[in-house]
Write a protein that holds these residues in place. Structure first.
Motif, PDB file in Angstrom:
ATOM      1  N   ALA A   1       0.834  -1.208   0.000  1.00 53.52           N
ATOM      2  CA  ALA A   1       0.000   0.000   0.000  1.00 53.52           C
ATOM      3  C   ALA A   1       0.866   1.256   0.000  1.00 53.52           C
ATOM      4  CB  ALA A   1      -0.937  -0.013   1.204  1.00 53.52           C
ATOM      5  N   ARG A   2       1.931   1.244   0.781  1.00 58.69           N
ATOM      6  CA  ARG A   2       2.837   2.407   0.844  1.00 58.69           C
ATOM      7  C   ARG A   2       3.475   2.664  -0.519  1.00 58.69           C
ATOM      8  NH1 ARG A   2       4.327   6.848   4.047  1.00 58.69           N
ATOM      9  NH2 ARG A   2       6.515   7.294   3.653  1.00 58.69           N
ATOM     10  N   LEU A   3       3.973   1.623  -1.171  1.00 56.28           N
ATOM     11  CA  LEU A   3       4.617   1.800  -2.475  1.00 56.28           C
ATOM     12  C   LEU A   3       3.618   2.246  -3.535  1.00 56.28           C
ATOM     13  CD1 LEU A   3       7.116  -1.195  -2.519  1.00 56.28           C
ATOM     14  CD2 LEU A   3       7.632   1.233  -2.155  1.00 56.28           C
ATOM     15  N   LYS A   4       2.414   1.694  -3.513  1.00 56.72           N
ATOM     16  CA  LYS A   4       1.398   2.115  -4.481  1.00 56.72           C
ATOM     17  C   LYS A   4       1.048   3.587  -4.309  1.00 56.72           C
ATOM     18  CE  LYS A   4      -0.883  -2.220  -5.628  1.00 56.72           C
ATOM     19  NZ  LYS A   4      -2.138  -2.978  -5.656  1.00 56.72           N
ATOM     20  N   ALA A   5       0.992   4.039  -3.064  1.00 54.88           N
ATOM     21  CA  ALA A   5       0.638   5.431  -2.785  1.00 54.88           C
ATOM     22  C   ALA A   5       1.776   6.404  -3.064  1.00 54.88           C
ATOM     23  CB  ALA A   5       0.191   5.569  -1.332  1.00 54.88           C
ATOM     24  N   GLU A   6       3.020   5.972  -2.824  1.00 52.23           N
ATOM     25  CA  GLU A   6       4.156   6.895  -2.860  1.00 52.23           C
ATOM     26  C   GLU A   6       5.025   6.825  -4.120  1.00 52.23           C
ATOM     27  OE1 GLU A   6       4.785   9.213  -0.474  1.00 52.23           O
ATOM     28  OE2 GLU A   6       2.954   8.573   0.543  1.00 52.23           O
ATOM     29  N   VAL A   7       4.879   5.757  -4.921  1.00 56.60           N
ATOM     30  CA  VAL A   7       5.740   5.598  -6.100  1.00 56.60           C
ATOM     31  C   VAL A   7       4.862   5.379  -7.337  1.00 56.60           C
ATOM     32  CG1 VAL A   7       7.758   4.418  -7.069  1.00 56.60           C
ATOM     33  CG2 VAL A   7       7.475   4.542  -4.580  1.00 56.60           C
ATOM     34  N   PRO A   8       4.317   6.455  -7.887  1.00 58.89           N
ATOM     35  CA  PRO A   8       3.402   6.321  -9.025  1.00 58.89           C
ATOM     36  C   PRO A   8       4.064   5.810 -10.304  1.00 58.89           C
ATOM     37  CG  PRO A   8       3.873   8.633  -8.586  1.00 58.89           C
ATOM     38  CD  PRO A   8       4.489   7.841  -7.468  1.00 58.89           C
ATOM     39  N   ASP A   9       5.388   5.854 -10.388  1.00 60.80           N
ATOM     40  CA  ASP A   9       6.075   5.370 -11.589  1.00 60.80           C
ATOM     41  C   ASP A   9       6.117   3.845 -11.676  1.00 60.80           C
ATOM     42  OD1 ASP A   9       6.524   7.947 -12.442  1.00 60.80           O
ATOM     43  OD2 ASP A   9       8.546   8.055 -11.594  1.00 60.80           O
ATOM     44  N   LEU A  10       5.753   3.156 -10.608  1.00 56.68           N
ATOM     45  CA  LEU A  10       5.692   1.697 -10.668  1.00 56.68           C
ATOM     46  C   LEU A  10       4.441   1.274 -11.439  1.00 56.68           C
ATOM     47  CD1 LEU A  10       6.751   0.764  -7.024  1.00 56.68           C
ATOM     48  CD2 LEU A  10       8.076   0.372  -9.119  1.00 56.68           C
ATOM     49  N   ALA A  11       4.597   0.319 -12.341  1.00 55.30           N
ATOM     50  CA  ALA A  11       3.453  -0.177 -13.114  1.00 55.30           C
ATOM     51  C   ALA A  11       2.473  -0.909 -12.208  1.00 55.30           C
ATOM     52  CB  ALA A  11       3.931  -1.106 -14.224  1.00 55.30           C
ATOM     53  N   ASP A  12       3.011  -1.646 -11.223  1.00 55.77           N
ATOM     54  CA  ASP A  12       2.180  -2.365 -10.270  1.00 55.77           C
ATOM     55  C   ASP A  12       3.053  -2.767  -9.097  1.00 55.77           C
ATOM     56  OD1 ASP A  12      -0.073  -3.502  -9.156  1.00 55.77           O
ATOM     57  OD2 ASP A  12      -0.364  -4.990 -10.742  1.00 55.77           O
ATOM     58  N   VAL A  13       2.438  -3.076  -7.983  1.00 56.21           N
ATOM     59  CA  VAL A  13       3.132  -3.589  -6.800  1.00 56.21           C
ATOM     60  C   VAL A  13       2.330  -4.796  -6.329  1.00 56.21           C
ATOM     61  CG1 VAL A  13       4.062  -3.090  -4.521  1.00 56.21           C
ATOM     62  CG2 VAL A  13       3.831  -1.235  -6.185  1.00 56.21           C
ATOM     63  N   LEU A  14       3.007  -5.960  -6.284  1.00 55.80           N
ATOM     64  CA  LEU A  14       2.320  -7.216  -6.002  1.00 55.80           C
ATOM     65  C   LEU A  14       3.062  -8.016  -4.933  1.00 55.80           C
ATOM     66  CD1 LEU A  14       1.850  -8.190  -9.745  1.00 55.80           C
ATOM     67  CD2 LEU A  14       0.074  -7.304  -8.227  1.00 55.80           C
ATOM     68  N   PRO A  15       2.358  -8.878  -4.209  1.00 56.91           N
ATOM     69  CA  PRO A  15       3.036  -9.772  -3.276  1.00 56.91           C
ATOM     70  C   PRO A  15       3.600 -10.973  -4.027  1.00 56.91           C
ATOM     71  CG  PRO A  15       0.687 -10.146  -3.176  1.00 56.91           C
ATOM     72  CD  PRO A  15       0.903  -9.009  -4.134  1.00 56.91           C
ATOM     73  N   ALA A  16       4.645 -11.574  -3.483  1.00 60.78           N
ATOM     74  CA  ALA A  16       5.214 -12.793  -4.063  1.00 60.78           C
ATOM     75  C   ALA A  16       5.899 -13.577  -2.961  1.00 60.78           C
ATOM     76  CB  ALA A  16       6.200 -12.462  -5.171  1.00 60.78           C
ATOM     77  N   GLU A  17       6.165 -14.839  -3.248  1.00 58.98           N
ATOM     78  CA  GLU A  17       6.795 -15.701  -2.252  1.00 58.98           C
ATOM     79  C   GLU A  17       8.297 -15.810  -2.436  1.00 58.98           C
ATOM     80  OE1 GLU A  17       5.959 -20.001  -0.157  1.00 58.98           O
ATOM     81  OE2 GLU A  17       5.339 -19.722  -2.226  1.00 58.98           O
ATOM     82  N   GLU A  18       8.771 -15.900  -3.701  1.00 60.15           N
ATOM     83  CA  GLU A  18      10.213 -15.993  -3.931  1.00 60.15           C
ATOM     84  C   GLU A  18      10.588 -15.395  -5.279  1.00 60.15           C
ATOM     85  OE1 GLU A  18      10.875 -20.384  -5.802  1.00 60.15           O
ATOM     86  OE2 GLU A  18      11.059 -20.208  -3.645  1.00 60.15           O
ATOM     87  N   VAL A  19      11.776 -14.823  -5.341  1.00 58.50           N
ATOM     88  CA  VAL A  19      12.251 -14.139  -6.540  1.00 58.50           C
ATOM     89  C   VAL A  19      12.423 -15.119  -7.693  1.00 58.50           C
ATOM     90  CG1 VAL A  19      14.127 -12.760  -7.532  1.00 58.50           C
ATOM     91  CG2 VAL A  19      13.354 -12.302  -5.206  1.00 58.50           C
ATOM     92  N   ASP A  20      12.940 -16.321  -7.436  1.00 59.01           N
ATOM     93  CA  ASP A  20      13.158 -17.296  -8.512  1.00 59.01           C
ATOM     94  C   ASP A  20      11.864 -17.636  -9.241  1.00 59.01           C
ATOM     95  OD1 ASP A  20      15.861 -17.402  -8.071  1.00 59.01           O
ATOM     96  OD2 ASP A  20      15.792 -19.242  -6.881  1.00 59.01           O
ATOM     97  N   ALA A  21      10.777 -17.771  -8.509  1.00 62.75           N
ATOM     98  CA  ALA A  21       9.492 -18.097  -9.136  1.00 62.75           C
ATOM     99  C   ALA A  21       9.033 -16.963 -10.047  1.00 62.75           C
ATOM    100  CB  ALA A  21       8.443 -18.380  -8.070  1.00 62.75           C
ATOM    101  N   ILE A  22       9.265 -15.731  -9.639  1.00 60.54           N
ATOM    102  CA  ILE A  22       8.887 -14.578 -10.461  1.00 60.54           C
ATOM    103  C   ILE A  22       9.740 -14.546 -11.720  1.00 60.54           C
ATOM    104  CG2 ILE A  22       8.747 -12.065 -10.565  1.00 60.54           C
ATOM    105  CD1 ILE A  22       8.502 -12.162  -7.471  1.00 60.54           C
ATOM    106  N   ALA A  23      11.032 -14.813 -11.566  1.00 60.85           N
ATOM    107  CA  ALA A  23      11.957 -14.777 -12.689  1.00 60.85           C
ATOM    108  C   ALA A  23      11.614 -15.830 -13.739  1.00 60.85           C
ATOM    109  CB  ALA A  23      13.384 -14.973 -12.190  1.00 60.85           C
ATOM    110  N   LYS A  24      11.091 -16.968 -13.306  1.00 61.70           N
ATOM    111  CA  LYS A  24      10.764 -18.060 -14.234  1.00 61.70           C
ATOM    112  C   LYS A  24       9.351 -17.931 -14.821  1.00 61.70           C
ATOM    113  CE  LYS A  24      13.923 -21.187 -11.954  1.00 61.70           C
ATOM    114  NZ  LYS A  24      14.078 -22.287 -11.014  1.00 61.70           N
TER     115      LYS A  24
END
Length: 139
Positions: free
Chosen positions: A7-30
């Motif tokens: 919520a903080r990043l969505k409110a304070e950093v409008p240049d981000l396309a989206d802010v989402l939860p995730a469990e691990e970086v490797d899963a996102i990368a794949k």
């Protein structure tokens, strides 16, 4: 706490396309590449101090670390354009999070470290490690 950071990043950093939860970086990368300038917030590590109450009850200080992973997707042979985009976004994220207190009893958030990594195929990730705290209590 992850939802508060999102919520903080969505409110304070409008240049981000989206802010989402995730469990691990490797899963996102794949997975299928997200939109460029998408940030993911991930739980990382917690370290608890011993119970501070000697007689009855329970109170522990817990240092909480979380990750903010920024994904950039841009076809650039040397990666220079991705590095410049990371630089702009990381500065905005640092401004939003550094010193912010996610709750009344939490320590201010502080940056622990960061690292960039190319993922191939025009994709890169920049991962920041942040730390704050919480209390575990009981009667």
């Amino acid at each position: 706490m992850i939802l508060e950071v999102i919520a903080r990043l969505k409110a304070e950093v409008p240049d981000l396309a989206d802010v989402l939860p995730a469990e691990e970086v490797d899963a996102i990368a794949k997975a299928t590449a997200p939109k460029t300038a998408t940030a993911f917030v991930l739980p990382y590590r917690e370290k608890a101090e011993p119970n501070s109450r000697a007689t009855g009850g329970h109170l522990q200080y817990v240092a909480v670390q979380f990750l903010v992973a920024i994904f950039i997707r841009r076809y650039d042979a040397r990666g220079g354009e991705r590095v410049i985009e990371f630089d702009d976004l990381k500065s905005s994220i640092e401004t939003a999070l550094a010193g912010w207190e996610p709750s009344d009893d939490a320590d201010p958030v502080e940056l622990v470290g960061a690292q960039a990594a190319p993922l191939g195929n025009g994709r890169s990730v920049y991962v920041q490690t942040w730390q704050t705290s919480r209390y575990l209590s009981g009667d």
